[in-house]
Enzyme design. Structure first.
Site, PDB file in Angstrom:
ATOM      1  N   SER A   1      41.755 -55.421  10.682  1.00 52.16           N
ATOM      2  CA  SER A   1      42.402 -55.601   9.382  1.00 52.16           C
ATOM      3  C   SER A   1      41.445 -55.294   8.244  1.00 52.16           C
ATOM      4  CB  SER A   1      42.915 -57.036   9.232  1.00 52.16           C
ATOM      5  OG  SER A   1      41.823 -57.945   9.093  1.00 52.16           O
TER       6      SER A   1
ATOM      7  N   ILE B   1       1.819   4.443   1.636  1.00 50.03           N
ATOM      8  CA  ILE B   1       1.722   4.994   2.991  1.00 50.03           C
ATOM      9  C   ILE B   1       2.127   6.474   2.952  1.00 50.03           C
ATOM     10  CG2 ILE B   1       2.392   4.686   5.403  1.00 50.03           C
ATOM     11  CD1 ILE B   1       1.018   2.238   4.097  1.00 50.03           C
TER      12      ILE B   1
ATOM     13  N   GLN C   1       0.827  -1.202   0.000  1.00 48.28           N
ATOM     14  CA  GLN C   1       0.000   0.000   0.000  1.00 48.28           C
ATOM     15  C   GLN C   1       0.868   1.261   0.000  1.00 48.28           C
ATOM     16  OE1 GLN C   1      -2.187  -1.294   3.562  1.00 48.28           O
ATOM     17  NE2 GLN C   1      -4.066  -1.230   2.344  1.00 48.28           N
TER      18      GLN C   1
ATOM     19  N   LEU D   1      35.070 -34.136  -0.111  1.00 47.49           N
ATOM     20  CA  LEU D   1      34.317 -33.047  -0.710  1.00 47.49           C
ATOM     21  C   LEU D   1      32.809 -33.260  -0.556  1.00 47.49           C
ATOM     22  CD1 LEU D   1      35.194 -31.296  -4.044  1.00 47.49           C
ATOM     23  CD2 LEU D   1      32.827 -31.685  -3.389  1.00 47.49           C
ATOM     24  N   VAL D   2      32.298 -34.363  -1.102  1.00 49.46           N
ATOM     25  CA  VAL D   2      30.853 -34.608  -1.085  1.00 49.46           C
ATOM     26  C   VAL D   2      30.379 -34.932   0.330  1.00 49.46           C
ATOM     27  CG1 VAL D   2      28.976 -36.035  -1.975  1.00 49.46           C
ATOM     28  CG2 VAL D   2      30.869 -35.384  -3.473  1.00 49.46           C
TER      29      VAL D   2
ATOM     30  N   CYS E   1      32.251 -55.624   8.201  1.00 49.45           N
ATOM     31  CA  CYS E   1      32.393 -54.811   9.417  1.00 49.45           C
ATOM     32  C   CYS E   1      32.260 -55.640  10.686  1.00 49.45           C
ATOM     33  CB  CYS E   1      31.388 -53.669   9.409  1.00 49.45           C
ATOM     34  SG  CYS E   1      29.701 -54.181   9.105  1.00 49.45           S
TER      35      CYS E   1
ATOM     36  N   GLN F   1      31.798 -34.241   3.156  1.00 49.93           N
ATOM     37  CA  GLN F   1      31.953 -33.071   4.023  1.00 49.93           C
ATOM     38  C   GLN F   1      30.848 -32.053   3.780  1.00 49.93           C
ATOM     39  OE1 GLN F   1      34.470 -32.571   6.508  1.00 49.93           O
ATOM     40  NE2 GLN F   1      32.892 -31.082   7.028  1.00 49.93           N
TER      41      GLN F   1
ATOM     42  N   HIS G   1      12.981  -4.661   0.627  1.00 49.91           N
ATOM     43  CA  HIS G   1      12.854  -4.593  -0.839  1.00 49.91           C
ATOM     44  C   HIS G   1      13.672  -5.721  -1.473  1.00 49.91           C
ATOM     45  CE1 HIS G   1      11.920  -2.532  -4.613  1.00 49.91           C
ATOM     46  NE2 HIS G   1      13.145  -2.824  -5.003  1.00 49.91           N
TER      47      HIS G   1
ATOM     48  N   ALA H   1      30.453 -45.104  -1.967  1.00 49.35           N
ATOM     49  CA  ALA H   1      31.914 -45.060  -1.877  1.00 49.35           C
ATOM     50  C   ALA H   1      32.488 -44.744  -3.257  1.00 49.35           C
ATOM     51  CB  ALA H   1      32.455 -46.396  -1.382  1.00 49.35           C
TER      52      ALA H   1
ATOM     53  N   ASP I   1      11.251   3.742  -2.764  1.00 52.06           N
ATOM     54  CA  ASP I   1      12.407   2.847  -2.641  1.00 52.06           C
ATOM     55  C   ASP I   1      13.706   3.569  -2.996  1.00 52.06           C
ATOM     56  OD1 ASP I   1      11.868   3.095  -5.314  1.00 52.06           O
ATOM     57  OD2 ASP I   1      11.589   0.955  -5.690  1.00 52.06           O
TER      58      ASP I   1
END
Length: 914
Positions: free
Chosen positions: A819, A108, A106, A646-647, A721, A649, A124, A613, A160
């Protein structure tokens, strides 16, 4: 400006605030600014927003009324350029010290703007002075600016043109639209920036930097009449014009005598070609091409862009790829069976005397419940027609609806075709087809800069193919796609049973391709084919089927609370998906580790960005293809082969990732946990290193102990594992046990993993092979007895001899360190000394798995209770199942794979109702 702003923020005093604010604005943006200001402790003395539209109040006003704040909804503040006295008087009565004007549409009057002691500030959406006016975001894109952002400035009579208080900037992505840049940056950061500006004012540190006129632009408001496309421009300029007008007001051109509006533009690489049907476009340098990917358009420089969607003058929107087929549906003739659909349609529109091709479902009186009934009735009568509610909304006329149903039933529906650039190999008596690019937002794409690396076949050391190497920007794209799919896309709206249906379909497709998947797994990781088929792939299929059944069984609970009487309060909890989940998996079970984590993630309703991986990416890429063919919406599954540094992290650091599941080394797990904490306290589950003890008592079943002991160590070449990292054998059977296992090890056939008679394939990659050689050399130097093995096999590839060490003392390196290879570590313990062997077995920083062999049930229960590990095997080993939780203690990590869905939903959200 940015430098001064940063310095000021550092000088804000704790607890300072402006006591009396007004908020003059609208929309959800205004609402969020209002809420944040209240959290800061400011008193809002009045909210001025727009009048209700069609009986619906603006969200800013709704929230303020709930809080008991005075809300005013003046249709205008000025009349003939002057403030309306009664409106201005109401405003001044609030006693505001500052006006905050987020997205104020509006006009003002200045007597309101200048009235407060601290003046008025406005948000803005551009980096003033560039792009002044109401269409600032549009012009940022239309001009092809590389940087965008927002400004909070002091209001003046130029609207503005006032002094700048604060600015924040962001990169503009090549295919950004008004919607994407607004949601990614201008909205969330704009809310924060506006609140930061109030902090600066409260602290007395707010700058007032006069706007320079140099570089200022004053383009007009974007209107439909002004959005017509001028084709005599380069492809880049055309692309910028279309995306700058997407979605409002919409860039358009005349095609076939009618106005057609273009949406979803992307700039194509130089030299891009397509096969499609020509479409004449008046004024264009050459005809467009309607292909399966969309409508390809050309600039006067010969370069191309691709448009995904088109909208006609009647409001109907179609996929651009359907341009020629959308108007030809009437040519499809119906069989008698297909004509049965018309009776369903007719039975719902009972108030329509005669249904014609042009009859509109909704204009004829149908409502949302009628959509549900129509869809379900069609599904009941034609099980092959996979209809969704959205299909009805996209095909509202009788003719369009019927033709759409028929196309779906006949398998002719025009879903976008998945484009896959395969690497093909004739191997294992079959032709395997392997994707090798990143999979982002439902498409196989090259990494930024076209970067690639070679994945190596461990059987002979040769390269299998080039694989795209993801960069940080690719991670950001994938996370953004996953976030969009979760928050705005179909995936976030799909009901749990349909989610389960997709998981079942994916499992079926994996089963159809199981031999191909097993061959790829064997070739890329060195896994023996028969094991890959049964375990790597077979258990992956079982995992998706298991979790598919969980989708509609994720439940909360009700909780009795003290206030239950006499007020009759009820508290209940609700389990909800987390959002974007990152998954980082190891190289020993490439597909199975993907399945263990991804299936639970998807079943709970999350979206996923997965990093396989770097040395074993190929089954993950094939999985991505099958997921797309199963019908998973774009952005739900994203696969990024690349480096962990890289990926991995970037996923750990990314603020939009809400959960990270990792399987790998303890050292990397610690680093990931720290990054996840520092970034945004994202939820983490870690399955890390192990040194699993296996205790074999003299009262065991010797045959079984030998057989299962070999499996405990040499299963999957020791790249396991939970492999038994150290065997404790009771001294009175020690020598006999060693003799038996040596005899069996010498029978193992080492060779090509695709040979069905092979027992022992190559180690996964060269660096790991070298590590095993050094590991065994260390054991010999420390005084352990090398009974057999310990060397690389003299043949091409990364083969290592199955190895057995005895006389291993507790202080030795090989007794302490894992190992992760085919190395059996044997130690004696004194007969009958159960507690001492338990002490030695638990004297490790790891706690992933363990095992015990004995016929004495009391001893078995006692030992299994005392062993400090997440999994304890009794008279067996390696018997994991998709229904059993899997994970470790201590430095083997925390969180359980396969444990229902606990780690893939938010903590219980509690709601208390009166």
């Amino acid at each position: 400006i940015l430098h001064r702003q940063g310095s000021a923020l550092q000088r804000i005093k704790s607890g300072e605030k402006i006591h009396l604010l007004t908020v003059i604005g609208q929309s959800v943006f205004g609402l969020e600014v209002y809420k944040e200001l209240r959290k800061e402790g400011h008193t809002i003395v009045g909210v001025f927003t727009i009048p209700d539209k069609d009986g619906k109040a603006d969200p800013l006003g709704v929230e303020a009324e709930k809080d008991g704040v005075n809300v005013f909804k003046f249709p205008r503040w000025r009349l003939k350029g002057k403030g309306i006295p009664e409106v201005v008087q109401v405003y001044k009565a609030t006693g505001a010290e500052l006006n905050v004007m987020p997205f104020c549409s509006q006009f003002i009057p200045m007597e309101v703007i200048d009235h407060p002691a601290h003046g008025s500030i406005i948000y803005h959406p551009s980096l003033l002075p560039r792009h002044r006016g109401a269409s600032a975001i549009n012009w940022t894109l239309i001009h092809g600016d590389k940087k965008g952002g927002f400004t909070v400035f002091w209001a003046d009579d130029g609207l503005d043109t006032g002094p700048i208080l604060l600015q924040r900037e962001c990169d503009v992505e090549p295919d950004d639209t008004v919607n994407t840049i607004y949601k990614r940056f201008l909205f969330p950061e704009g809310v924060k920036g506006t609140v930061d500006a109030v902090r600066l004012i409260a602290a007395g540190n707010a700058p007032k930097i006069i706007q320079p006129e140099e570089g200022a632009t004053y383009e007009g408001i974007q209107k439909k009449d002004n959005a017509k496309i001028d084709w005599n421009q380069s492809a880049q300029v055309l692309h910028n014009w279309i995306r700058g007008n997407d979605k409002v007001p919409g860039a358009w051109a005349e095609v076939d005598g009618q106005k057609v509006t273009f949406y979803g533009s992307s700039l194509l690489d130089s030299g891009a070609t397509a096969i499609g049907q020509p479409l004449e476009i008046p004024g264009a340098s050459q005809p467009g091409l309607v292909s399966k990917a969309g409508l390809m358009l050309f600039g006067n420089d010969g370069k191309a862009l691709l448009v995904k969607n088109l909208q006609f003058e009647d409001g109907k929107m179609i996929a651009a790829a359907r341009y020629f087929s959308s108007g030809s549906c009437a040519s499809v003739e119906l069989t008698e069976e297909e004509k049965a659909f018309t009776s369903v349609y007719s039975s719902i529109l009972t108030n329509v005397d005669a249904i014609e091709d042009s009859t509109d479902f909704f204009k004829s009186g149908a409502a949302s419940m009628d959509v549900v009934r129509l869809v379900e009735e069609v599904k009941l009568r034609a099980s092959g027609c996979q209809l969704q509610n959205e299909d009805v909304y996209m095909n509202t006329t009788f003719q369009d609806f019927i033709q759409m149903c028929v196309r779906k039933l006949r398998g002719e529906d025009d879903e976008e075709e998945l484009v896959v650039d395969y690497v093909e190999k004739n191997i294992n008596n079959m032709t395997i087809r392997m994707p090798h690019q990143l999979f982002v937002n439902g498409e196989f794409v090259d990494a930024e800069g076209g970067k690639t690396y070679k994945t190596i076949n461990p059987t002979d050391g040769t390269a299998i193919c080039d694989v795209s190497l993801a960069q940080s920007s690719d991670v950001d794209r994938a996370v953004a796609a996953a976030k969009e799919a979760f928050e705005e896309g179909e995936w976030g709206k799909i009901n749990p049973r349909d989610r389960g249906r997709l998981l079942y379909k994916l499992a079926d497709l994996m089963e159809e391709h199981q031999e191909e998947l097993a061959t790829i797994e064997s070739m890329d990781s060195g896994a023996v084919y028969t094991l890959a088929l049964k375990t790597h792939v077979g258990m992956s299929i079982q995992t998706f089927r298991y979790f598919a059944g969980w989708c509609d069984k994720i439940q909360g609970c009700t909780i009795p609370i003290n206030q239950a009487r006499p007020n009759r309060n009820l508290t209940f909890t609700k389990k909800e998906p987390i959002g974007v989940c990152a998954i980082v998996i190891p190289w020993n079970y490439p597909l199975m580790m993907l399945a263990w984590k991804t299936a639970a993630c998807l079943a709970a309703g999350n979206t996923v960005v997965l990093k396989p991986a770097q040395v074993t990416p190929l089954t993950a890429m094939k999985f991505a293809e099958l997921a797309a063919r199963a019908g998973f919406p774009k952005g739900v599954i994203n696969i990024l082969p690349g480096s962990g540094a890289l990926v991995g992290q970037r996923l750990s650091d990314h603020p939009d990732v809400r959960k990270l599941g990792f399987t790998g080394s303890t050292e990397i797990g610690k680093h990931i946990m720290k990054s996840c904490a520092v970034s945004n306290v994202k939820k983490v589950s870690l399955e890390l290193g192990g040194k699993s003890p296996l205790i074999i008592f003299s009262d065991c079943d010797m045959d079984k102990a030998v057989r299962m002991g070999l499996s405990a160590v040499f299963f999957n070449k020791g790249e396991n594992c939970i492999a038994a990292g150290r065997l404790f054998v009771e001294e009175n059977i020690h020598d006999q046990y060693v003799k038996r296992v040596v005899e069996e090890v010498k029978k193992m056939k080492i060779g090509d993993p695709l040979d069905r008679s092979t027992d022992h394939g190559p180690q996964n990659h060269k660096a790991h092979l070298d590590k095993l050689v050094e590991y065994c050399q260390t054991g010999v130097r420390e005084g352990a007895t090398l009974v057999c093995g310990g060397k690389q096999v003299s043949r091409p590839g990364f083969f290592f001899e199955p190895t057995i060490f005895t006389d291993v003392q507790d202080h030795m390196f090989i007794a302490i360190e894992e190992s992760f290879g085919p190395v059996m570590i044997l130690s004696k313990f004194k007969s009958g000394d159960v507690d001492e062997v338990l002490r030695r077995a638990n004297a490790t920083e790891y706690g992933l798995a363990s095992g015990v062999f004995t016929r004495d049930i009391s001893k078995a229960l006692y030992v299994s209770e005392k062993l400090n590990a997440g999994t304890v095997f009794v008279n067996t080993y390696n018997k994991t199942d998709v229904a059993a939780p899997f994970g470790g203690f201590k430095q083997s990590g925390f969180g359980k794979d396969l444990e229902s869905l606990h780690f893939y939903v938010k903590d219980n959200k509690t709601k208390t109702l009166l």
